[in-house]
Design a protein around this motif. Structure first.
Motif, short mmCIF file in Angstrom:
data_model
loop_
_atom_site.label_atom_id
_atom_site.label_comp_id
_atom_site.label_asym_id
_atom_site.label_seq_id
_atom_site.Cartn_x
_atom_site.Cartn_y
_atom_site.Cartn_z
N ASP A 1 116.62 70.06 14.75
CA ASP A 1 116.46 69.00 15.74
C ASP A 1 117.60 68.98 16.76
OD1 ASP A 1 118.49 68.13 14.11
OD2 ASP A 1 117.66 66.14 13.76
N GLY A 2 118.42 70.03 16.79
CA GLY A 2 119.57 70.05 17.68
C GLY A 2 119.51 71.06 18.79
N VAL A 3 118.36 71.70 18.97
CA VAL A 3 118.27 72.78 19.96
C VAL A 3 118.46 72.24 21.38
CG1 VAL A 3 116.76 74.55 20.97
CG2 VAL A 3 116.84 74.22 18.48
N ARG A 4 117.88 71.08 21.67
CA ARG A 4 117.99 70.55 23.03
C ARG A 4 119.45 70.21 23.37
NH1 ARG A 4 114.25 72.66 25.26
NH2 ARG A 4 114.91 71.45 27.07
N SER A 5 120.12 69.59 22.45
CA SER A 5 121.53 69.27 22.65
C SER A 5 122.35 70.54 22.82
CB SER A 5 122.06 68.44 21.48
OG SER A 5 123.44 68.21 21.60
N ALA A 6 122.06 71.55 21.99
CA ALA A 6 122.80 72.81 22.07
C ALA A 6 122.55 73.51 23.40
CB ALA A 6 122.39 73.72 20.92
N LEU A 7 121.33 73.43 23.91
CA LEU A 7 121.02 74.05 25.19
C LEU A 7 121.84 73.42 26.32
CD1 LEU A 7 119.19 75.94 26.90
CD2 LEU A 7 117.58 74.03 27.08
N HIS A 8 121.87 72.10 26.34
CA HIS A 8 122.60 71.41 27.41
C HIS A 8 124.11 71.56 27.25
CE1 HIS A 8 119.36 69.22 29.58
NE2 HIS A 8 118.72 69.41 28.45
N GLY A 9 124.58 71.73 26.01
CA GLY A 9 126.01 71.83 25.77
C GLY A 9 126.57 73.23 25.85
N ALA A 10 125.72 74.22 26.00
CA ALA A 10 126.18 75.61 26.03
C ALA A 10 126.79 75.95 27.38
CB ALA A 10 125.02 76.56 25.74
N THR A 11 127.86 76.72 27.34
CA THR A 11 128.41 77.26 28.59
C THR A 11 127.66 78.49 29.04
OG1 THR A 11 130.05 78.56 27.35
CG2 THR A 11 130.74 76.38 28.15
N HIS A 12 127.08 79.23 28.09
CA HIS A 12 126.33 80.46 28.38
C HIS A 12 125.17 80.55 27.40
CE1 HIS A 12 130.49 81.10 29.68
NE2 HIS A 12 130.00 81.88 30.62
N VAL A 13 124.08 81.16 27.85
CA VAL A 13 122.90 81.32 26.99
C VAL A 13 122.46 82.78 27.04
CG1 VAL A 13 120.53 80.61 26.54
CG2 VAL A 13 122.20 78.93 27.38
N ILE A 14 122.30 83.36 25.85
CA ILE A 14 121.89 84.75 25.72
C ILE A 14 120.68 84.80 24.78
CG2 ILE A 14 122.59 87.07 24.94
CD1 ILE A 14 125.47 86.29 25.55
N GLY A 15 119.77 85.70 25.06
CA GLY A 15 118.60 85.85 24.20
C GLY A 15 117.78 87.05 24.63
N MET A 16 116.50 87.01 24.29
CA MET A 16 115.59 88.11 24.62
C MET A 16 114.63 87.66 25.72
SD MET A 16 115.06 89.45 20.68
CE MET A 16 115.91 88.17 19.74
N SER A 17 113.51 87.07 25.34
CA SER A 17 112.52 86.67 26.35
C SER A 17 112.08 85.22 26.21
CB SER A 17 111.29 87.59 26.24
OG SER A 17 110.64 87.42 24.99
N SER A 18 112.77 84.43 25.39
CA SER A 18 112.37 83.05 25.14
C SER A 18 112.36 82.22 26.41
CB SER A 18 113.32 82.40 24.12
OG SER A 18 113.09 81.01 24.03
N ILE A 19 111.47 81.23 26.46
CA ILE A 19 111.42 80.32 27.59
C ILE A 19 112.69 79.48 27.68
CG2 ILE A 19 110.30 78.42 26.36
CD1 ILE A 19 108.66 77.94 28.94
N LEU A 20 113.44 79.37 26.58
CA LEU A 20 114.71 78.64 26.64
C LEU A 20 115.69 79.31 27.60
CD1 LEU A 20 115.35 77.63 22.92
CD2 LEU A 20 114.81 76.11 24.83
N LEU A 21 115.57 80.61 27.82
CA LEU A 21 116.42 81.28 28.80
C LEU A 21 116.09 80.78 30.20
CD1 LEU A 21 116.51 84.98 27.53
CD2 LEU A 21 117.89 83.03 26.82
N TYR A 22 114.82 80.61 30.48
CA TYR A 22 114.41 80.08 31.78
C TYR A 22 114.89 78.64 31.94
CZ TYR A 22 111.29 78.34 35.45
OH TYR A 22 110.77 77.74 36.58
N GLU A 23 114.79 77.85 30.88
CA GLU A 23 115.28 76.47 30.95
C GLU A 23 116.77 76.44 31.24
OE1 GLU A 23 113.96 73.66 27.98
OE2 GLU A 23 112.42 75.04 27.31
N ALA A 24 117.53 77.31 30.57
CA ALA A 24 118.97 77.37 30.81
C ALA A 24 119.26 77.77 32.25
CB ALA A 24 119.61 78.35 29.84
N TRP A 25 118.48 78.70 32.78
CA TRP A 25 118.64 79.11 34.18
C TRP A 25 118.37 77.94 35.11
CZ3 TRP A 25 114.75 79.67 38.01
CH2 TRP A 25 115.14 80.37 39.17
N LEU A 26 117.32 77.16 34.83
CA LEU A 26 117.04 75.97 35.64
C LEU A 26 118.21 75.00 35.62
CD1 LEU A 26 113.32 75.12 34.70
CD2 LEU A 26 114.15 75.95 36.91
#
Length: 357
Positions: free
Chosen positions: A254-279
């Motif tokens: 239940d902490g993925v959203r908080s982790a996304l907003h709190g990250a300084t950098h986001v790395i992954g493969m093809s997940s839509i979370l990468l696009y969200e981080a870019w936004l």
């Protein structure tokens, strides 16, 4: 109006859930397939149906999203189309556009009356992949409307630190191992090793800074303990020479959203979370070494997003990403804010559907 919703795994379910919620608020009767994430995250007040019941339930329109390996939503859509019920297919990610029109086991295409996509890039790529242009419509992505709201709820990253969010995926299960000629060309194991090797490069020490943290976000279909063990083993095999130990933690479910907003950098493969981080304006790297085909290359078209599709380029890609700092949100974030309403409005105005709604 009566609407019937059906979805398989997490991506498609979360694309449709905001539409169902808004429909319920507007007084529209919501029927839904009792299945997967759509059920676990759906609302108790909807009318829930098992698969046989959903395949016979009358509705004005069936809204569905497809899955890599779960055919249930397509079963509902096919049954509805056989009864003459209009269909709206909701795309949830920039990949496999035409493949979503048929089951993984083959068989005829199920052509919906509307194939709803998130933006112009998805429209153009779907058209190039063989989705008929008359059924394509841009609505925005309903599950991305909440990002702007979240920005006021979660803390921004501490820019004095390096907090990397790694977004994992079950690539091996979905597409085969890295050496499978029919697969993507990489899997979660090969990507983890490549990224850890890049983080251990002495040239990256200044960009990482002291006490860097790597936060792992396993996909809901991954074994969380197995993902954590993979990275912990790699950290012991490939220690960071310049900065000391890399702190590795697994993000709570239940902490993925908080982790996304709190990250300084986001790395992954093809997940839509990468696009969200870019936004959100975070530095992002999509690491897909050895990638075959064009289906998973959409992230390469996002301005400023670091995209790597070769094994020899992983080190440079990770360094390029980590030497950037978080910036302002991307203007494209506004495009998705009204997506759920756009989908429902479309049901009342689209020539193929309005007589049924």
């Amino acid at each position: 109006m009566t609407l019937l919703f059906a979805a398989g795994d997490v991506g498609g379910a979360r694309a449709l859930l905001p539409v169902a919620r808004l429909a319920h608020v507007r007084g529209i009767k919501v029927y839904a397939l009792n299945h997967g994430v759509f059920r676990t995250e759906g609302d108790a007040g909807w009318h829930w149906l098992d698969l046989p019941a959903a395949c016979t339930q009358p509705a004005d329109v069936v809204l569905y999203a497809t899955s890599v390996s779960d055919p249930a939503a397509l079963d509902v859509a096919a049954a509805a189309q056989a009864r003459g019920t209009p269909l709206l297919h909701m795309l949830d990610n920039w990949s496999s556009y035409a493949a979503r029109l048929r089951r993984a086991s083959g068989g005829p295409q199920i052509l919906p009356d509307i194939y709803a996509v998130m933006d112009q890039l998805a429209y153009d790529e779907a058209l190039a992949d063989g989705v008929p242009e008359p059924i394509l419509t841009i609505t925005g992505h309903p599950n991305l409307a909440h990002i702007s709201v979240e920005s006021g709820q979660f803390d921004r990253p501490d820019e004095k630190r390096t907090d990397i969010l790694f977004v994992s995926e079950p690539a091996r299960v979905d597409s085969g191992a890295a050496d499978d000629p029919a697969g993507r060309g990489y899997d979660e194991q090969s990507v983890a090793r490549a990224v850890m090797g890049a983080l251990a490069n002495p040239a990256l020490g200044a960009a990482l800074g002291p006490d860097p943290c790597l936060h792992l976000a396993p996909h809901p279909r991954e074994d969380r303990s197995e993902t954590a063990a993979r990275w912990q083993t790699l950290a012991q095999e490939i220690p960071l020479p310049a900065t000391g130990p890399l702190t590795i933690s697994v993000v709570p479910r239940d902490g993925v959203r908080s982790a996304l907003h709190g990250a300084t950098h986001v790395i992954g493969m093809s997940s839509i979370l990468l696009y969200e981080a870019w936004l959100l304006g975070r530095p992002v790297a999509s690491i897909q070494p050895g990638l075959r085909g064009a289906a998973l290359r959409s992230l390469s078209h996002r301005d400023g997003l670091v995209f790597c599709h070769t094994a020899c380029g992983v080190g440079t890609a990770v360094q390029t990403c980590l030497r950037q700092r978080p910036g302002p949100a991307h203007p494209g974030l506004r495009q998705h804010a009204a997506a759920a309403g756009a989908v429902l409005d479309l049901l009342r105005s689209h020539p193929a559907l309005y007589n049924n709604s």
